[in-house]
Design an enzyme around this catalytic site. Structure first.
Site, PDB file in Angstrom:
ATOM      1  N   LYS A 178     -13.156  -4.620  -4.467  1.00 32.61           N
ATOM      2  CA  LYS A 178     -12.474  -5.233  -5.623  1.00 32.61           C
ATOM      3  C   LYS A 178     -12.457  -6.747  -5.563  1.00 32.61           C
ATOM      4  O   LYS A 178     -12.455  -7.398  -6.598  1.00 32.61           O
ATOM      5  CB  LYS A 178     -11.057  -4.682  -5.754  1.00 32.61           C
ATOM      6  CG  LYS A 178     -10.118  -5.077  -4.642  1.00 32.61           C
ATOM      7  CD  LYS A 178      -8.837  -4.243  -4.682  1.00 32.61           C
ATOM      8  CE  LYS A 178      -7.899  -4.679  -3.579  1.00 32.61           C
ATOM      9  NZ  LYS A 178      -6.918  -3.656  -3.234  1.00 32.61           N
ATOM     10  N   ARG A 232       5.431  -0.017  -2.041  1.00 29.88           N
ATOM     11  CA  ARG A 232       4.551   0.008  -3.206  1.00 29.88           C
ATOM     12  C   ARG A 232       4.342   1.488  -3.515  1.00 29.88           C
ATOM     13  O   ARG A 232       5.323   2.188  -3.716  1.00 29.88           O
ATOM     14  CB  ARG A 232       3.251  -0.769  -2.942  1.00 29.88           C
ATOM     15  CG  ARG A 232       2.591  -1.256  -4.238  1.00 29.88           C
ATOM     16  CD  ARG A 232       1.336  -2.090  -4.026  1.00 29.88           C
ATOM     17  NE  ARG A 232       0.210  -1.285  -3.545  1.00 29.88           N
ATOM     18  CZ  ARG A 232      -1.002  -1.794  -3.281  1.00 29.88           C
ATOM     19  NH1 ARG A 232      -1.218  -3.092  -3.441  1.00 29.88           N
ATOM     20  NH2 ARG A 232      -1.978  -1.029  -2.850  1.00 29.88           N
TER      21      ARG A 232
HETATM   22  C1  LIG Z   1      -6.964  -3.572  -1.969  1.00 24.70           C
HETATM   23  C2  LIG Z   1      -6.679  -2.347  -1.231  1.00 24.70           C
HETATM   24  C3  LIG Z   1      -7.202  -2.189   0.067  1.00 24.70           C
HETATM   25  C4  LIG Z   1      -7.983  -3.268   0.768  1.00 24.70           C
HETATM   26  O1  LIG Z   1      -7.148  -4.347   1.096  1.00 24.70           O
HETATM   27  P1  LIG Z   1      -7.645  -5.530   2.078  1.00 24.70           P
HETATM   28  O2  LIG Z   1      -6.401  -6.234   2.411  1.00 24.70           O
HETATM   29  O3  LIG Z   1      -8.581  -6.368   1.274  1.00 24.70           O
HETATM   30  O4  LIG Z   1      -8.293  -4.914   3.237  1.00 24.70           O
HETATM   31  C5  LIG Z   1      -6.940  -0.990   0.710  1.00 24.70           C
HETATM   32  N1  LIG Z   1      -6.205  -0.019   0.133  1.00 24.70           N
HETATM   33  C6  LIG Z   1      -5.688  -0.139  -1.107  1.00 24.70           C
HETATM   34  C7  LIG Z   1      -4.882   0.974  -1.670  1.00 24.70           C
HETATM   35  C8  LIG Z   1      -5.901  -1.313  -1.829  1.00 24.70           C
HETATM   36  O5  LIG Z   1      -5.381  -1.440  -3.047  1.00 24.70           O
END
Ligand SMILES: *Cc1c(COP(=O)(O)O)cnc(C)c1O
Length: 354
Positions: free
Chosen positions: A36, A129
């Site tokens: 993302k 969350r």
């Molecule tokens: C964005 C996201 C990740 C990855 O997060 P990083 O901090 O970039 O490693 C993993 N799990 C979920 C549910 C996310 O939304």
């Protein structure tokens, strides 16, 4: 190519991925590469695949659609919207879930498509969350989900250090172990995926404290080469996979303290200033709409960022050994939030170096 421009070095990215995948393998953990931060550009995601991730993951349907031709299983990371159930089944193989109504909607879409969709239940271990907070609700949902014909429960997972900033520690791993054992005991379920978290959890690998976890969903660690909980560099990694180049549109000697009564700035905040006397001020054509000033760092380390507005970055070029002029370019390396914003902005040119 026009400016501002973000440059993505795929060789460096692949190197980062290889290092992190190897690191995780030492504890039996496979990696979901989270796309993302770079909006799911398939050429960039391919570097994740070449680097050895087992899955890809994204939180946005638009990005999953862009990656539909990449031959690898994909996670939908954000809890699905009921309204996108059909797309979930089509573009994701696995989704993270915490609501029975949503899972039922996905099941209906899966029946219609003649597919089986895999789900991971999210547990909230205190970051507040997404995820089940009540064990009773969790068990009821598992029981109801087992009755659905086209849903396969493949795992449980958690996400930390996002909303609440809670640092993942051994006690959280133990809770996942508890839930895994509970599903085995109550429903004779053997879970194949225990998805322990995002980049903030990778510090547990070095400490050999990952317990039942066999999957991490990693974005920041792969792209920036950094472990965010304790801000440690990952071994054999690059911190400059993503750089940005901006063009200077004004260079003038001006005071560093504004003249007149100070009210609100362009973002409604009351700014404060250090009076450093007259400085060489350089304005660049990029702004807060496209970048995050707190996570961009000039490669010329004698340059400082004064600040800016939606469309302007104002730099202090006084101490630099380079005599910057209008039309010159200034380069920065980027951390996570700056990458996210620059990749998302339609005003920033993307240059991908193979
Ligand atoms: C964005 C996201 C990740 C990855 O997060 P990083 O901090 O970039 O490693 C993993 N799990 C979920 C549910 C996310 O939304």
């Amino acid at each position: 190519m026009s400016y501002p421009k973000i440059i993505v070095d795929l060789k460096k990215l692949q190197k980062n991925v290889e290092s992190v995948v190897k690191h995780c393998e030492t504890e039996g953990i496979f990696v979901t590469g989270v796309t993302k931060v770079f909006c799911g550009y398939p050429e960039i995601a391919q570097a994740y695949i070449d680097g050895g991730v087992k899955y890809l993951g994204d939180s946005r349907m638009e990005n999953l659609k862009k990656m539909k031709d990449l031959d690898i299983e994909k996670y939908m990371l954000r809890l699905p919207m009921i309204s996108e159930a059909k797309d979930i089944v089509e573009y994701a193989d696995i989704s993270l879930n915490s609501e029975l109504a949503t899972i039922k909607a996905i099941n209906n879409a899966a029946i219609e498509a003649g597919k089986t969709h895999k789900i991971i239940f999210m547990m909230d271990l205190g970051d507040l969350r997404e995820g089940f907070f009540s064990e009773e609700e969790f068990l009821n949902t598992v029981e109801e989900t087992l009755k659905l014909s086209n849903i396969k429960i493949v795992g449980i997972g958690t996400n930390m250090a996002c909303y609440g900033g809670i640092v993942p520690e051994i006690e959280h791993v133990e809770k996942l172990g508890y839930f895994k054992a509970l599903l085995k005991e109550k429903f004779d379920l053997d879970l194949e995926i225990i998805s322990g978290g995002n980049s903030a959890t990778i510090h547990l690998v070095e400490k050999k404290s990952t317990g039942v976890i066999n999957n991490l969903r990693l974005g920041e660690t792969l792209t920036i080469g950094q472990e965010p909980s304790y801000e440690k560099r990952m071994p054999n990694s690059y911190d400059d996979v993503f750089t940005v180049e901006v063009e200077i549109i004004e260079v003038k000697e001006k005071p560093s303290y504004p003249i007149g009564k100070i009210g609100k700035d362009a973002f409604g905040n009351i700014p404060t200033f250090d009076d450093k006397g007259v400085r060489k001020r350089m304005i660049c054509a990029m702004g807060k709409q496209d970048i995050d000033f707190g996570t961009m760092f000039p490669l010329d380390d004698k340059i400082q960022i004064f600040g800016g507005s939606s469309d302007h970055i104002i730099l202090d070029g006084t101490d630099s050994e380079t005599d910057y002029k209008v039309g010159d370019k200034v380069k920065f390396k980027l951390e996570y939030v700056a990458v996210l914003r620059a990749m998302t902005s339609e005003y920033v040119t993307k240059e991908i170096i193979k």
